[in-house]
Design an enzyme around this catalytic site. Sequence first.
Site, PDB file in Angstrom:
ATOM      1  N   GLN A  13       0.865  -1.177   0.000  1.00  0.00           N
ATOM      2  CA  GLN A  13       0.000   0.000   0.000  1.00  0.00           C
ATOM      3  C   GLN A  13       0.899   1.223   0.000  1.00  0.00           C
ATOM      4  OE1 GLN A  13      -3.387   0.151   0.140  1.00  0.00           O
ATOM      5  NE2 GLN A  13      -3.637  -2.073   0.231  1.00  0.00           N
ATOM      6  N   SER A 194       5.705   6.457  -0.802  1.00  0.00           N
ATOM      7  CA  SER A 194       6.999   5.873  -1.203  1.00  0.00           C
ATOM      8  C   SER A 194       7.876   5.490  -0.019  1.00  0.00           C
ATOM      9  CB  SER A 194       7.770   6.837  -2.128  1.00  0.00           C
ATOM     10  OG  SER A 194       6.985   7.127  -3.254  1.00  0.00           O
ATOM     11  N   ARG A 195       7.237   5.074   1.057  1.00  0.00           N
ATOM     12  CA  ARG A 195       7.953   4.600   2.257  1.00  0.00           C
ATOM     13  C   ARG A 195       8.764   5.690   2.965  1.00  0.00           C
ATOM     14  NH1 ARG A 195       4.592   1.341   1.653  1.00  0.00           N
ATOM     15  NH2 ARG A 195       4.823  -0.887   1.283  1.00  0.00           N
ATOM     16  N   LEU A 196       8.508   6.962   2.631  1.00  0.00           N
ATOM     17  CA  LEU A 196       9.223   8.063   3.308  1.00  0.00           C
ATOM     18  C   LEU A 196       8.391   8.512   4.516  1.00  0.00           C
ATOM     19  CD1 LEU A 196      10.516  10.017   0.185  1.00  0.00           C
ATOM     20  CD2 LEU A 196      11.705   8.313   1.581  1.00  0.00           C
ATOM     21  N   HIS A 197       8.179   7.569   5.411  1.00  0.00           N
ATOM     22  CA  HIS A 197       7.265   7.804   6.527  1.00  0.00           C
ATOM     23  C   HIS A 197       7.825   8.802   7.531  1.00  0.00           C
ATOM     24  CE1 HIS A 197       5.612   4.253   4.763  1.00  0.00           C
ATOM     25  NE2 HIS A 197       6.647   3.503   5.123  1.00  0.00           N
TER      26      HIS A 197
END
Length: 216
Positions: A13, A194-197
């Site tokens: 997701q 993009s997983r840049l949480h």
Amino acid sequence: MDLTIETLQNLRQDYRSAALSEAEVEKDPIAQFAKWFTDALTAQLFEPNVMTLATADKTGRPSARIVLLKGFDEHGFTFYTNFNSYKGHDLEDNPRAALVFFWPALERQVRIEGTVTKAADEVADRYFHSRPTGSQIGAIASPQSSVLPNREVLENKVVELNEQYLNKEIPRPAHWGGYIVNPTNIEFWQGRSSRLHDRINFQLIDGQWAITRLAP
Ligand SMILES: Cc1cc2nc3c(=O)[nH]c(=O)nc-3n(C[C@H](O)[C@H](O)[C@H](O)COP(=O)(O)O)c2cc1C
């Protein structure tokens, strides 16, 4: 549906619904937790107080299971259980624990680490007696984490206890009560694209909460 390694590896997701910045986060992590917990309630999530509790025994062997959060304040995060369970033995030998909340609909995770103490008897009594009768009987009937020869043994015990306590107050058993995880670290994770949480971490240093941003 076919379960293949590709099916599994293609499960992903992208998180896009919110952000968490140093500027907007509360300076007190308990206030920040209250804010996010209120959001979880408002969003009518299924069992928003479900959390994973990790403990370790005296040799360092870890184990984890779900429990329910039943209170929180500046002293810590409270759950109730059987002191003779695996987790109870772990906490007796090694009074440290980690808690994890995951609220997928909000794309949020909260991680809590800390030292563990038992809740006061009066507090445990009050909570025990607020529970439905069936849950009170269940707490007495079930020797949590012991091996049962079959289900009937448990069901027969419940029948016996229901008769014993018919129209009587059920006393809280000495082996059942609350544990409080007194936090030394709390991390708030907000999923981003993009997983840049965003990860905002609170660490207790000399009685003060130090706030840092961690790489995702
Ligand atoms: C949704 C859910 C809520 C649970 N809540 C509790 C709880 O509040 N307290 C508890 O002792 N066990 C709770 N359990 C059961 C634990 O996950 C676990 O099976 C039990 O506590 C025994 O764990 P142990 O053998 O590691 O001590 C819950 C399980 C689920 C799935």
